[in-house]
Write a protein that holds these residues in place. Structure first.
Motif, PDB file in Angstrom:
ATOM      1  N   LEU A 133       0.842  -1.214   0.000  1.00 48.10           N
ATOM      2  CA  LEU A 133       0.000   0.000   0.000  1.00 48.10           C
ATOM      3  C   LEU A 133       0.878   1.266   0.000  1.00 48.10           C
ATOM      4  CD1 LEU A 133      -3.093   0.617   0.256  1.00 48.10           C
ATOM      5  CD2 LEU A 133      -2.616   1.217   2.627  1.00 48.10           C
TER       6      LEU A 133
ATOM      7  N   SER D 620      -8.611   1.302  -8.133  1.00 51.26           N
ATOM      8  CA  SER D 620      -7.931   1.460  -6.844  1.00 51.26           C
ATOM      9  C   SER D 620      -8.774   0.826  -5.748  1.00 51.26           C
ATOM     10  CB  SER D 620      -7.689   2.932  -6.534  1.00 51.26           C
ATOM     11  OG  SER D 620      -8.775   3.449  -5.799  1.00 51.26           O
ATOM     12  N   ARG D 621      -8.074   0.385  -4.725  1.00 49.60           N
ATOM     13  CA  ARG D 621      -8.779  -0.313  -3.663  1.00 49.60           C
ATOM     14  C   ARG D 621      -9.632   0.631  -2.848  1.00 49.60           C
ATOM     15  NH1 ARG D 621      -3.508  -2.854  -1.532  1.00 49.60           N
ATOM     16  NH2 ARG D 621      -2.787  -1.046  -2.673  1.00 49.60           N
ATOM     17  N   TYR D 667      -5.644  -3.650   2.686  1.00 49.50           N
ATOM     18  CA  TYR D 667      -4.379  -2.984   2.372  1.00 49.50           C
ATOM     19  C   TYR D 667      -3.217  -3.973   2.346  1.00 49.50           C
ATOM     20  CZ  TYR D 667      -2.714  -2.994   7.207  1.00 49.50           C
ATOM     21  OH  TYR D 667      -2.253  -3.375   8.442  1.00 49.50           O
ATOM     22  N   LYS D 671      -2.264  -4.636  -5.380  1.00 50.30           N
ATOM     23  CA  LYS D 671      -3.012  -3.684  -6.187  1.00 50.30           C
ATOM     24  C   LYS D 671      -3.738  -4.405  -7.311  1.00 50.30           C
ATOM     25  CE  LYS D 671      -0.282   0.349  -5.293  1.00 50.30           C
ATOM     26  NZ  LYS D 671       1.093   0.813  -5.492  1.00 50.30           N
TER      27      LYS D 671
END
Lengths: 133, 136, 494, 778
Positions: A133, D620-621, D667, D671
């Motif tokens: 992240l 995107s997460r 998280y 990705k």
């Protein structure tokens, strides 16, 4: 509204199926969530939709008002939501576990339980440590 | 995870408030909007806030017993509320009510015990999951 | 009290949860729980056989408003067999499950799984059935993944996603059916559905149920999750699953397609018959292609499901009776085979047929424990599988469904092929690794004794074919006439 | 006779105990032969009664609901078979004890042989077809174990497997045939079938039943095109070959045809199919035998030929042919059993079974040589042995059949082959020139040479006094086939008949070929090798291979490991089935009346639809989580607007928890990547759309039907008075349908337990799996 809701549920179903057909685990997870939304809407639509008449018995009467929303689907949905939460929680953690064990979230690399394939080496410690992240 | 002082201070005060509110939700759930699920979820949210804002360790210290025991006791009380009528020769989960209503709470019966079980299970489950994930 | 088979596992599940820290206490509790379960189940079976369908309204709310629990003979038989499997697996687990898994909740899961299974067998309410399915599934998800080994979680992912798909479909179908029939009680639905003007809508929803339960019971072409996952957890878990899980799916199919969806059997049941044929064939071909003991057995589960469906598709009382007997047979035989596979693995350190060998020479007892259920599965007389298949054949001929009988016989031959293949490879062939000395490895009595007991029961199921078939026939009579069930739940039918 | 009915039970018990008894009484364990001897004696005592036309019968129910009963019946036909089974069985047990002396699994051998013998007795005594099938399969399975007795050899395993699969497939066909007959006559009792043969023949299913049963008989009795398993089964220890694969088990098929002769012989198919099959087997077996050099394989192929002849004569179906088949059956069992045992002695005494090497062992092995000589003479059909009488009968039967020249000619060819082989197996090893290798022939213990000698002597005795079997055995057996008394007169001397001439011709030609053996054989072998790839023996592995490769292909296609294919096929299957149902069973489909939607509805649904669309495209997460949250919260508001405040509350709370959970976990996940190609996406989109349309259509179809729920009213009316609650939803949850909630919180509890165990146990496991701590970053 019945029609609108039916279409909305249909779209949610379609989106859910599409996402579950992806190769990435995260997307599949999204698909599962969408699927539970879709079912809840479907259940909600299985009784007449009545605005602003919750199935409550007023403080001074024995019976609810003459028009009230069907409480049965509501109870069913509530049960389904809670069950769905349990499943989602487990699924999320399972997928995280898959990623940390296998080092990938690509389902195409998870075929070893179906077809004979060589021992893939377990993702090394360094790879797991890297926080993406 | 970064912690803001503001959040942790808020958590200190919010958490007890949410717990009280959750019990309120639980008790009145039979007659108004609320119930074991809603109450349990509110309580769990409060504890979760505490755990995230301050620390999981602090949350664990706060708990009188291990989360899996909360779950177990919750399940047990739900089962018990069903078993009590069985001892009286009625089918499982038949509601048994005390004749006289208690002050504040109103009529008390096994369904309330059942709802309390639900409440405990929800709290236990959420806290258990949270601690498992956060304590890693 | 017919709620007991659900409540007693719940109680033992909770007790095990509370006894989290003590593995020893949990093990003792598991044996006690299994024994209690078996006692309750047999007592209920006796009661149902003596005095007909048992019925209970949970919370004392009258049907169809409250949730009905109904135990007809079919349910009672399955609850009893499930209890047998539970007790045997509980005993086998004493040595068959490693300490970390016990430490991390194997026993609570075991009982909650059993609770879900029994709940599904006993409930008379469609939404309640969904709930029990979820209990069972959730427990099976965790048991499957428990241990976190790579193949386990890989298999668990597929298992989870496909089964969630099935649950969603099931729940949607329940919602749609509620919309149509205005009730969730199965007996009430059975009463109301035939009265609807739009029978075809019911048929359409029946198809949804067919797919939803079809995924759970691993029929063609919906079975993918089973071979992908069943061989990944410890063999004890697989044995438990093979005995119980898919059979719950089959039970549900039987329940809805004998009680609710009987308006258009010319279409629905013919469809089931076709699916049955394909399920048998694809399953057994899948097995023929395997070289892993457990995977081979897993594919055989699918093929056997085909036989079970064959009875439903034929849809006559003798055919249903044949399927019920078949179910008892296959649960006993298949579970024993998985347990034996576990012993073989303990002896020889592998499930791979190529690496196994020599067990017949050194361990005649183990060989015998494999041989009896294996030949039974292949339908060799006078073992239980023979009577099960014979009953199906006779029922099929009776209805002049020659092609499905031919398929069933051919699949039987293929089953014989793969069972003898296992025999040739794992038992007859010389040991492959000189380092392994199976002869000298001790096998815990906790492993062989439960297995032997189960094999013995499976033998008995063949010896006592007549009384068992009689029982199955009684159960089938109840299935064949929905009004018996409806009357038991709703009282006098208006 | 009571003893006989218990013999089956005793046999199975004894089979189980045999290894223990053997361990206990090691050297005296051959005493197990007393069991078959007792049965044999018992049967002998029954001969007069049976010959008088009485049949002994006993019946007990076993599984009456399927038509299976323990009904045994001893008539002339069963008696002949039972005598052979028990008599030769006793000899084989004695012989086997010596032959396998010191073998670690001798106990298991006894056990299997006794099991087999019991099963075989069961086959020939059963009057119930299902019972017969039970024993029939038991013989197959015990044969499997006996062929694979030397299971460390791959050949033995393969041969056992082949025999099991071939006979097993026939057995299943036979079971289907039996079931068809039961469907026609409503009974599995064979005597009932015989009594109702007219009904059966009139039924359109009769030919199918006949062919199915024939498949069972033909595979068991190694008829063309299923003959190939029998020579391969010679991997079995020699006593097993003698007992199962020549004297008894392979005759089970013959027995079955004979048994059902009264049922099916009226069928037009009967003579056609059976005679041609028998004839091909008869001639083919004899000619194939000429290419062999191994003693046992020589004997195996001539066994095939002899079995063919029995089938052939049953097919001809005249009274004479029936008698002939029975006499051949007895004669063959005696001489072939003896010769197999002799082959074992030779193997034991010289270490080889190759006739090109063997020779001149007669002096060292006088008893064996005598037995071989007598049995060989019988096989060659030379007076005064029983084989001679059989051969005379054979010629007599073909001469009086239709197409006498063709049939007699073919029979002659086969018989010449028999004579030649008889010479090779019973004279060459003992009196012929020895081969290059130096063998040290020696006679084994009496237990080895006595049994073959006894059998061979019986051939002589019965040849000299043929009426012993003619009157007491053949006639009652023929009566069982013909269902009427038949007179049987067997004699050595018929005068100067054409048959005698044919016999002489056979002998001359046979001896010629026998003598020319070494020169002829390579040519014959080449010929058969050239043909082999077209034969059924090649068909077996080829078809097995085809099935297995199809299975492998099917499995890789179906079980590909790609989850998206699994999901896709499930969705596709659902859509197809639903479409099919809609097409075949059309439902009314009415679009509900469209009321102008309220403003809030439009906004909320707009949000849901937009967010849904965006979430499928999100990269995107964080965006994904936000979009999912907005869908969830919008639904919660929708619940609130439409009178479901409890639902809204729970949905809000759960949504919040889910978002937190996602944040906590997501998280750690990678990705988003673009993994699929455009084509895949389009296909998926189509499939997804079909699924979505299906669900919408279903909802509309169902809501077109307006039914009110009668649950609702009850709940509303009883909520306060009976359940003391004003919030009906909550009352449903904790009281009316509290049982659901109990299950539901159980699910939650399991989920939490699962999360905990999954994370913690994997962590522990992970530590185990870690590499030695050399390069850790900590």
């Amino acid at each position: 509204m019945v029609l609108l809701l039916a279409i909305t549920a249909g779209v949610l179903f379609a989106a859910a199926i599409y996402m579950i057909l992806r190769r990435s685990l995260v997307k599949i997870l999204v698909g599962l969530l969408l699927l539970s939304y879709a079912v809840n809407l479907l259940l909600f639509n299985s009784a007449d939709l009545i605005p602003a008449r919750p199935p409550l018995v007023a403080a001074d009467s024995l019976l609810p008002p003459t028009i009230y929303a069907d409480p049965v689907p509501q109870a069913l949905i509530l049960t389904a939501i809670v069950i769905g939460f349990g499943l989602t929680a487990f699924a999320v953690v399972l997928m995280r576990q898959v990623y940390s064990t296998l080092g990938t979230d690509d389902l195409n690399e998870m075929r070893c339980t179906d077809i004979p394939c060589q021992e893939v080496e377990i993702a090394s410690e360094e790879e797991l440590m890297e926080d993406p992240l | 995870m970064q912690r803001s002082i503001l959040l942790s201070a808020a958590a200190h005060y919010l958490m007890p408030l949410m717990l009280v509110f959750s019990i309120f939700l639980l008790i009145r759930g039979h007659n108004e909007v609320g119930g074991g699920f809603a109450g349990g979820l509110v309580a769990a949210s409060g504890l979760m806030l505490y755990g995230i804002a301050i620390s999981p360790a602090a949350l664990r210290k706060l708990l009188p017993i291990q989360p899996h025991l909360i779950v177990g006791i919750g399940l047990l009380s739900a089962l018990l509320s069903g078993a009590i009528p069985m001892l009286m020769g009625k089918p499982f989960l038949t509601g048994q009510w005390l004749k006289t209503p208690l002050p504040v709470i109103g009529k008390v019966g096994t369904p309330l015990l059942f709802d309390t079980g639900v409440y405990l299970v929800v709290i236990g489950v959420v806290v258990w999951i949270l601690l498992t994930l956060a304590e890693e | 009290m017919i709620a007991l088979p659900i409540l007693s596992p719940l109680l033992f599940g909770i007790l095990n949860l509370l006894a989290w820290r003590s593995a020893r206490l949990q093990k003792a509790l598991s044996l006690a729980g299994g024994a209690v379960q078996l006692g309750v189940a047999l007592w209920l079976l006796h009661t149902v056989q003596q005095s007909g369908i048992q019925h209970l309204q949970v919370g004392n709310w009258p049907a169809p408003f409250g949730i009905s629990l109904v135990m007809d003979l079919f349910s009672a038989i399955l609850v009893s067999v499930a209890a047998v499997i539970a007790l045997v697996v509980a005993a086998y687990s004493q040595a068959g499950i490693d300490a970390p898994r016990v430490q991390f909740g194997y026993y609570p899961l075991f009982f909650l799984l059993l609770m879900g299974v029994n709940g599904a067998f006993i409930t008379g309410d469609l939404f309640n059935l969904y709930v029990w399915f979820e209990v069972m599934l959730m427990a099976s998800f965790v048991m499957l993944a428990l241990g976190g080994e790579r193949p386990q979680i890989e298999g668990a992912i597929k298992y989870l996603i496909l089964n969630l798909l099935s649950s969603t479909l099931f729940l949607s179908a329940v919602g749609l059916l509620y919309n149509l029939g205005g009730t969730l009680n199965m007996a009430d639905l059975a009463l109301r559905l035939p009265k609807l003007e739009q029978g075809n809508q019911v048929t359409l929803i029946a198809i949804l149920f067919l797919v939803a339960f079809g995924i759970k019971s691993a029929i063609f072409p919906l079975f993918f999750w089973l071979p992908a996952s069943y061989h990944t957890p410890p063999v004890t878990v697989t044995a438990l699953f093979s005995g119980l899980l898919t059979k719950v799916g089959v039970y549900a199919l039987f329940r809805v397609f004998t009680l609710l969806f009987v308006q258009d059997t010319a279409y629905t049941h013919a469809l089931i018959l076709v699916i049955a044929g394909f399920t048998m064939v694809t399953g057994v071909f899948g097995a023929a292609a395997q070289t892993d003991f457990r995977r081979l057995l897993s594919f055989h589960i699918i093929s056997q499901i085909g036989y079970l469906l064959m009875g439903l598709g034929l849809f006559s009382q003798p055919a249903l009776a044949a399927s019920i007997y078949f179910m008892v047979h296959v649960i006993l035989a298949k579970t024993s085979l998985f347990l034996v596979a576990g012993i073989v693995e303990k002896l020889d350190g592998s499930f791979n047929l190529k690496e196994l060998g020599g067990i017949y020479r050194t361990r005649f007892g183990v060989a015998l424990l494999f041989l009896l259920p294996a030949l039974s599965l292949a339908g060799l007389p006078p073992l239980s599988g023979f009577f099960a298949k014979l009953a199906l054949i006779v029922a099929g001929f009776e209805l002049q469904q020659y092609s499905i009988v031919a398929v069933g016989l051919a699949v039987s031959l293929m089953t014989l092929y793969s069972m003898t293949k296992v025999w040739n490879e794992a038992f007859w062939k010389e040991p492959q690794q000189s380092t392994h000395h199976p002869a000298h490895k001790p096998i815990s009595a906790w492993l062989w004794a439960p297995t032997a007991a189960l094999v013995l029961l499976s033998l008995l199921a063949g010896m006592l074919a007549e009384p068992l078939l009689g029982l199955a026939n009684q159960a089938a009579a109840q299935l064949a006439d929905p009004s018996i069930y409806i009357q038991a739940v709703l009282g006098a039918v208006p | 006779m009571i003893f006989l009915s218990f013999s089956v039970l005793t046999g199975i018990l004894l089979a189980g105990l045999a290894p223990l008894l053997h361990r206990r009484f090691a050297t005296r364990s051959a005493a197990l032969a007393l069991f078959p001897l007792a049965i044999f004696a018992q049967l002998c005592l029954a001969i007069p009664e049976v010959a008088a036309g009485k049949a002994w019968q006993v019946a007990l129910p076993w599984v009456p609901s399927l038509g299976l009963s323990l009904s045994l019946r001893l008539d002339g036909l069963g008696l002949v078979m039972a005598l052979l089974i028990s008599g030769i069985g006793a000899l084989v047990i004695i012989y086997g004890g010596a032959y396998l002396h010191g073998h670690p699994f001798l106990g298991r051998f006894y056990s299997l042989v006794i099991l087999f013998m019991t099963a075989m007795l069961g086959v020939v005594l059963s009057d119930n077809a299902l019972l017969l099938f039970v024993f029939w399969e038991l013989t197959s399975i015990s044969s499997f174990f006996l062929i694979g007795f030397e299971h460390h050899k791959a050949n033995a395993r393969a041969a056992a497997w082949q025999a099991l699969l071939v006979t097993g497939s026939g057995g299943l066909a036979m079971l289907a045939g039996f079931s068809l007959l039961a469907k026609i006559t409503a009974s599995f009792e064979i005597s009932h079938w015989i009594g109702h043969s007219a009904d059966i023949l009139a039924h359109p299913l009769a030919p199918a039943a006949f062919l199915l049963i024939l498949a069972g008989a033909a595979t068991k009795s190694a008829q063309f095109p299923f003959h190939f398993w029998l020579p391969n089964a010679m991997e079995a220890p020699t006593p097993v070959s003698a007992y199962l694969h020549s004297a008894t088990m392979v005759k089970a098929g013959i027995y079955l045809l004979a048994r059902l002769f009264p049922v099916f012989s009226g069928l037009a198919l009967w003579p056609m199919v059976i005679t041609s099959m028998g004839l091909i087997t008869l001639v083919g077996g004899a000619l194939l035998a000429l290419a062999q050099t191994d003693l046992k394989r020589l004997l195996a192929y001539t066994t095939v030929s002899a079995l063919g002849s029995m089938v052939f004569f049953l097919g001809l179906g005249t009274t004479l042919a029936v008698k002939t088949a029975l006499v051949v059956l007895i004669a063959h069992a005696l001489y072939k059993g003896a010769l197999f045992l002799v082959a074992g002695c030779v193997d034991h005494g010289t270490g080889t079974r190759d006739i090109t090497i063997l020779g001149g062992a007669g002096r060292a092995m006088p008893f064996t040589a005598t037995a071989a000589g007598l049995a060989g003479l019988s096989m060659a059909g030379i007076a005064p042995l029983l084989g001679f009488i059989a051969k005379e009968l054979m010629y007599e039967a073909t001469l009086e059949a239709t197409l006498p020249a063709l049939l007699t000619g073919l029979l002659l060819v086969a018989n010449v082959g028999m004579v030649a082989v008889a010479g090779w197996v019973s004279f060459k090893p003992f009196w012929g020139k020895p081969g290059q290798e130096h063998l040290h022939p020696h006679e084994g213990p009496a237990a080895l040479w006595f049994p073959p000698l006894l059998l061979a002597a019986l051939s002589l005795l019965l040849g000299a006094f043929p009426q012993l079997i003619g009157k007491w055995l053949v006639a009652p057996a023929a009566q069982a086939l013909w269902q009427a008394p038949l007179s049987v007169k067997l004699s050595l001397w018929h005068g100067l008949t054409p048959m005698l001439g044919l016999s002489a011709l056979t002998l001359l030609l046979g001896i010629g070929i026998s003598a020319a053996g070494p020169r002829l054989q390579p040519g014959i072998t080449r010929f058969w090798h050239a043909l082999a790839k077209f034969g059924p023996a090649a068909f077996y592995p080829r078809s097995l291979h085809a099935v297995l490769s199809f299975a492998a292909w099917q499995t890789t296609v179906l079980q590909s490991g790609y989850l998206r294919l699994y999901v896709g096929s499930i969705v596709l299957f659902t859509v197809i089935l639903a479409a099919l149902t809609l097409a075949l069973r059309p439902s009314q489909f009415s679009v509900p009346t469209i009321l102008p939607p309220r403003f809030y509805d439009v906004v909320l649904i707009g949000i849901i639809l937009t967010a849904t669309f965006l979430v499928t495209r999100a990269r995107s997460r964080l965006a994904t989580i936000a979009l999912l949250g907005s869908i969830g919260f919008s639904i919660a508001i929708l619940f609130l607007l439409y009178s479901a405040p409890d639902l809204a509350m729970v949905q809000f709370a759960i949504e919040t928890l889910t978002v937190i959970l996602f944040v906590l976990v997501l998280y750690r996940l990678p990705k988003f990547k673009q993994l699929s190609s455009r084509a895949t996406k389009t296909a998926d989109m189509l499939l997804a759309l079909m699924g979505g349309v299906l669900m919408t259509a279903l909802m509309l179809i169902v809501s077109a039907h307006n039914s009110d729920s009668h649950l609702t009213r009850y709940f509303a009316e009883s909520s306060l008075p009976l359940a003391n609650g004003r919030n009906i939803v909550n009352v449903i949850l904790v009281d009316f349908r509290g049982f659901d909630t109990l299950g539901e919180i159980t699910v939650l509890a399991i989920a939490a337990l699962g999360v905990f165990s999954l994370v913690r146990l994997a962590k522990k496991g992970g530590q185990k799996r870690q590499a030695p701590p050399t390069g850790g970053k900590q």
